[in-house]
Each structure stands twice: as C-alpha cells, then as structure tokens.
Design a protein around this motif. Structure first.
Motif, PDB file in Angstrom:
ATOM      1  N   MET A 306     -96.778 -89.674  22.154  1.00 33.40           N
ATOM      2  CA  MET A 306     -96.852 -90.609  23.273  1.00 33.40           C
ATOM      3  C   MET A 306     -95.474 -90.943  23.855  1.00 33.40           C
ATOM      4  SD  MET A 306     -98.663 -94.351  23.583  1.00 33.40           S
ATOM      5  CE  MET A 306    -100.309 -93.655  23.388  1.00 33.40           C
ATOM      6  N   GLN A 307     -94.479 -91.189  22.990  1.00 32.67           N
ATOM      7  CA  GLN A 307     -93.171 -91.610  23.495  1.00 32.67           C
ATOM      8  C   GLN A 307     -92.020 -90.712  23.067  1.00 32.67           C
ATOM      9  OE1 GLN A 307     -93.515 -95.792  22.141  1.00 32.67           O
ATOM     10  NE2 GLN A 307     -93.438 -96.340  24.312  1.00 32.67           N
ATOM     11  N   VAL A 308     -92.303 -89.734  22.215  1.00 34.59           N
ATOM     12  CA  VAL A 308     -91.259 -88.798  21.803  1.00 34.59           C
ATOM     13  C   VAL A 308     -91.812 -87.385  21.809  1.00 34.59           C
ATOM     14  CG1 VAL A 308     -90.134 -90.520  20.335  1.00 34.59           C
ATOM     15  CG2 VAL A 308     -91.804 -88.930  19.334  1.00 34.59           C
ATOM     16  N   SER A 309     -90.912 -86.435  21.776  1.00 38.04           N
ATOM     17  CA  SER A 309     -91.263 -85.029  21.611  1.00 38.04           C
ATOM     18  C   SER A 309     -90.493 -84.478  20.427  1.00 38.04           C
ATOM     19  CB  SER A 309     -90.909 -84.227  22.869  1.00 38.04           C
ATOM     20  OG  SER A 309     -91.695 -84.632  23.975  1.00 38.04           O
ATOM     21  N   ILE A 310     -91.112 -83.535  19.711  1.00 37.61           N
ATOM     22  CA  ILE A 310     -90.443 -82.867  18.597  1.00 37.61           C
ATOM     23  C   ILE A 310     -90.180 -81.426  19.002  1.00 37.61           C
ATOM     24  CG2 ILE A 310     -90.555 -82.240  16.170  1.00 37.61           C
ATOM     25  CD1 ILE A 310     -92.457 -84.514  15.705  1.00 37.61           C
ATOM     26  N   LEU A 311     -88.927 -81.047  18.980  1.00 28.15           N
ATOM     27  CA  LEU A 311     -88.504 -79.714  19.387  1.00 28.15           C
ATOM     28  C   LEU A 311     -88.094 -78.915  18.158  1.00 28.15           C
ATOM     29  CD1 LEU A 311     -86.101 -80.814  22.278  1.00 28.15           C
ATOM     30  CD2 LEU A 311     -88.605 -80.655  22.333  1.00 28.15           C
ATOM     31  N   PHE A 312     -88.141 -77.603  18.287  1.00 30.25           N
ATOM     32  CA  PHE A 312     -87.649 -76.734  17.212  1.00 30.25           C
ATOM     33  C   PHE A 312     -86.387 -76.041  17.685  1.00 30.25           C
ATOM     34  CE2 PHE A 312     -87.314 -72.665  14.992  1.00 30.25           C
ATOM     35  CZ  PHE A 312     -87.282 -73.122  13.669  1.00 30.25           C
ATOM     36  N   VAL A 313     -85.313 -76.209  16.916  1.00 30.35           N
ATOM     37  CA  VAL A 313     -84.043 -75.529  17.191  1.00 30.35           C
ATOM     38  C   VAL A 313     -83.798 -74.557  16.047  1.00 30.35           C
ATOM     39  CG1 VAL A 313     -81.548 -75.799  17.481  1.00 30.35           C
ATOM     40  CG2 VAL A 313     -83.118 -77.474  18.496  1.00 30.35           C
ATOM     41  N   PRO A 314     -83.720 -73.251  16.301  1.00 34.35           N
ATOM     42  CA  PRO A 314     -83.566 -72.265  15.230  1.00 34.35           C
ATOM     43  C   PRO A 314     -82.239 -72.420  14.489  1.00 34.35           C
ATOM     44  CG  PRO A 314     -83.276 -71.231  17.377  1.00 34.35           C
ATOM     45  CD  PRO A 314     -83.760 -72.619  17.644  1.00 34.35           C
ATOM     46  N   SER A 315     -82.199 -71.880  13.283  1.00 32.82           N
ATOM     47  CA  SER A 315     -81.061 -72.085  12.393  1.00 32.82           C
ATOM     48  C   SER A 315     -79.757 -71.508  12.929  1.00 32.82           C
ATOM     49  CB  SER A 315     -81.362 -71.478  11.017  1.00 32.82           C
ATOM     50  OG  SER A 315     -81.652 -70.088  11.140  1.00 32.82           O
ATOM     51  N   GLU A 316     -79.841 -70.487  13.773  1.00 32.99           N
ATOM     52  CA  GLU A 316     -78.605 -69.895  14.289  1.00 32.99           C
ATOM     53  C   GLU A 316     -77.941 -70.746  15.371  1.00 32.99           C
ATOM     54  OE1 GLU A 316     -82.069 -67.721  16.404  1.00 32.99           O
ATOM     55  OE2 GLU A 316     -81.597 -68.490  14.396  1.00 32.99           O
ATOM     56  N   VAL A 317     -78.606 -71.833  15.791  1.00 32.73           N
ATOM     57  CA  VAL A 317     -78.053 -72.731  16.812  1.00 32.73           C
ATOM     58  C   VAL A 317     -77.710 -74.060  16.159  1.00 32.73           C
ATOM     59  CG1 VAL A 317     -78.497 -73.940  18.980  1.00 32.73           C
ATOM     60  CG2 VAL A 317     -79.428 -71.641  18.623  1.00 32.73           C
ATOM     61  N   ALA A 318     -76.477 -74.532  16.344  1.00 31.47           N
ATOM     62  CA  ALA A 318     -76.086 -75.831  15.799  1.00 31.47           C
ATOM     63  C   ALA A 318     -76.937 -76.911  16.457  1.00 31.47           C
ATOM     64  CB  ALA A 318     -74.609 -76.097  16.061  1.00 31.47           C
ATOM     65  N   PRO A 319     -77.551 -77.785  15.671  1.00 29.98           N
ATOM     66  CA  PRO A 319     -78.446 -78.791  16.248  1.00 29.98           C
ATOM     67  C   PRO A 319     -77.677 -79.937  16.889  1.00 29.98           C
ATOM     68  CG  PRO A 319     -78.266 -79.160  13.909  1.00 29.98           C
ATOM     69  CD  PRO A 319     -77.487 -77.892  14.191  1.00 29.98           C
ATOM     70  N   PRO A 320     -78.334 -80.708  17.759  1.00 32.55           N
ATOM     71  CA  PRO A 320     -77.688 -81.908  18.294  1.00 32.55           C
ATOM     72  C   PRO A 320     -77.592 -82.979  17.223  1.00 32.55           C
ATOM     73  CG  PRO A 320     -79.971 -81.817  19.006  1.00 32.55           C
ATOM     74  CD  PRO A 320     -79.697 -80.525  18.278  1.00 32.55           C
ATOM     75  N   GLN A 321     -76.845 -84.020  17.514  1.00 33.67           N
ATOM     76  CA  GLN A 321     -76.714 -85.148  16.602  1.00 33.67           C
ATOM     77  C   GLN A 321     -77.515 -86.335  17.131  1.00 33.67           C
ATOM     78  OE1 GLN A 321     -74.824 -84.763  13.655  1.00 33.67           O
ATOM     79  NE2 GLN A 321     -74.896 -82.648  14.414  1.00 33.67           N
ATOM     80  N   VAL A 322     -77.908 -87.210  16.218  1.00 36.24           N
ATOM     81  CA  VAL A 322     -78.593 -88.429  16.640  1.00 36.24           C
ATOM     82  C   VAL A 322     -77.698 -89.185  17.623  1.00 36.24           C
ATOM     83  CG1 VAL A 322     -79.474 -90.676  15.889  1.00 36.24           C
ATOM     84  CG2 VAL A 322     -79.937 -88.624  14.525  1.00 36.24           C
ATOM     85  N   GLY A 323     -78.271 -89.586  18.743  1.00 36.16           N
ATOM     86  CA  GLY A 323     -77.501 -90.271  19.779  1.00 36.16           C
ATOM     87  C   GLY A 323     -77.103 -89.375  20.926  1.00 36.16           C
TER      88      GLY A 323
END
Length: 343
Positions: A306-323
């Motif tokens: 409803m208010q968020v989305s969950i995305l998949f970022v593959p391991s070869e890509v550095a993920p974003p940080q909280v914030g």
C-alpha cells in the motif's frame, strides 16, 4: 521517509509563462489530481498567472477549488438532467452537450460543447437550429470543441474548427467566443486571423503543467535494505529469491499510484512486440518498477504494497543505503505524493 515530488520552481514557472505567451486568453485546466500537483497548488499558480478563468473536471472539483481561486470556474463535464445538485457560486460556468441540457440550465452561465471527431459528446449539426430558442434563457459564454490528440486519417484540426464556425454562422448563432482543446499555437493563430471577431480560448492542462519534463522529479526514500541469497523466502506470499542480492524497501506504493498503469494504444510492430514481452514476463512475476538505481529501472521483488514497494537489486550491483532516494518514473496524473518540495 516519503515519496516526494521535487519541483524546479523557477524552471516550471518559466515554462508556464512561455505557454501563456503562446496562447493569449488561455484557460488553465486543473482536473483529476491536479496533474500531480494538487488542486490547491495549481489554483495558486493560476492566480499567479492572472488568469480570469480556471477549468475543472467536475462540479465536485469546482466546489473544492472555489475557495482557492476567485475567478470564473469552467466545469468541463457536461451537465445532465437529473444530476446531483452541487452548490456553486455564480462565477461557475457549466458545459452542456445537448439541447435538453441547455433548457435545463435556465439563468446559468453556459458553454455549449459541439460534437467533434472525438465523438465523445456534443451538440450535433442537426440540432443547431433548436438552440435559437434555448439560448434565450441562459447566459451563453461561448461554444467549445474538444479535438482529438492524433489524426491518423490525415485530417486537419483547423479545417474541423472552420467547418464548425461556418455551421454556427449558417445557423445564425453567436460567434463571440470559441473554447478549444488540443490545438497548437500556430493553428490557433490561423483561426484568430480568419475569424477576428471571435475570441479563441485554448483550454490547456498537460502542456501547461507537464510540458517541461525536467522541471519535476519523483523520488522515493529507501526505508530498509536486506541481503538475501538464492532460495530465501520473503514477502507476503513467501516466494523464493531467484538469485543472490538485496531487497530494497522504498517509499511509494499502491496508495501513491505506484503500479497503476492505464491501457496504451499501440501502433506499429515494435511497440506491440514490447507489449507482448512485458505481458509474458508478468506471467512469471517479473514486473519492472518505476524506481531507478545505478542507472536502471529495478524489478519489483513482489507486487507493490500500500505505501511501500520492495525491489530486487542483484548482488553484482552495490545496493542503496537507508535514507537514499531513488528516482521514480511515475505518471503525474495517477500519482499522489507524500510531500512536494520546491527548489
């Protein structure tokens, strides 16, 4: 943490001014969700533009916006006999698309919509003679033509308007004002030169508010980042991760309009092929999100909440940080932001 609409205000307003200069007598349109900005904000912008009239979609929108805009309010949805009455001030102008509708608005300020090649609604050529008596009991503000966006048959918009002007003249109906939609500045200039006694007023929404795409940007805040390995279960439906990577929880879900998509009119082989490919991927739960990270739109890990989305970022890509904030390619007319930031 929020889904935020960032507005480059100086650039956005400069674009508005350029449109106003191209279309003298322009009637700004504010309908639906206010083109993504909200009714109150657009009412402020229209006041800043010093427009004497603002077009809204429905009587309910007019009732909401009347306290934010002091000029005339043109209701675009045509009046229908028996509709629910909504209290509106005398500065409200009703659209009407039938002779019976005109007769039902005794004493009201009225714009009469004519049947264009849109074939949506409007008074037909055959009914024009019946308007003579009917308009005696209303305050006629003018006629209106809502024209199609595309003309795949090669027809000409200016010629369509001219044909209707000739019909109105033949029927001896007033030609003092014609409201038009979806005409270019050059087309409008041609009409004004040909009919100097008529005031042509362009009703414009999308081009005015959304014509400069780079003046606005949606961004969703990253709320959580969780590492997963292939086979880990996650989410509401406890499906398995298809590979190693990270689940990124970002602000923006169905209540914001994320995941909402209108049907598209596809023309040509390539767009149709892409549509088939997208449909095929959806059958195996592969849906591309509007959120961008590391230069690419990322896949939904599961359908948006409803208010968020969950995305998949593959391991070869550095993920974003909280914030962090992820740019989101969202349609303004179907998106509800948490906050708007001028910058």
């Amino acid at each position: 943490m929020a889904l935020t609409l960032y507005v480059d205000t100086a650039r956005w307003r400069a674009h508005q001014q350029s449109v106003v200069q191209q279309f003298p007598g322009l009637v700004p349109v504010c309908k639906g969700n206010g083109y993504g900005f909200g009714h109150e904000r657009l009412a402020e912008e229209v006041t800043r533009l010093r427009s004497d009239m603002l077009a809204v979609g429905t009587t309910y929108e007019a009732a909401r916006i009347k306290d934010w805009f002091s000029g005339d309010l043109l209701v675009l949805t045509p009046f229908r006999l028996g509709e629910e009455p909504v209290p509106l001030p005398d500065r409200a102008v009703r659209s009407v698309s039938s002779v019976d509708g005109v007769r039902g608005l005794v004493g009201a300020r009225v714009v009469i919509e004519l049947m264009s090649t849109m074939r949506r609604h409007g008074v037909s050529e055959e009914d024009l003679p019946k308007l003579h008596a009917a308009i005696e009991d209303i305050r006629l503000e003018g006629f209106a033509l809502h024209l199609p966006l595309d003309r795949t048959d090669g027809s000409d918009a200016v010629e369509e308007v001219i044909a209707w002007m000739d019909r109105l003249r033949t029927a001896r109906l007033p030609l003092h004002t014609m409201f038009v939609s979806h005409l270019g500045a050059a087309e409008l200039s041609v009409l004004q030169q040909q009919f100097p006694q008529t005031r042509f007023r362009a009703r414009i929404g999308t081009r005015l508010w959304l014509g400069d795409h780079d003046a606005t940007e949606y961004r969703g805040s990253v709320l959580d980042v969780t590492r997963v390995v292939k086979g880990d279960r996650f989410g509401y439906r406890q499906q398995k991760a298809s590979a190693d990577g990270h689940l990124v929880v970002v602000a923006g879900g169905t209540s914001h309009g994320v995941g909402l998509e209108s049907p598209k009119a596809l023309h040509g082989v390539m767009p149709r092929a892409k549509g088939v490919a997208r449909a095929g991927l959806a059958t195996v739960n592969r849906n591309l999100s509007p959120f961008v990270w590391a230069g690419k739109q990322r896949w939904f890990a599961e359908p948006p909440h409803m208010q968020v989305s969950i995305l998949f970022v593959p391991s070869e890509v550095a993920p974003p940080q909280v914030g962090d904030e992820l740019v989101a390619h969202l349609r303004h007319t179907t998106t509800q932001f948490d906050r708007l930031v001028d910058r």
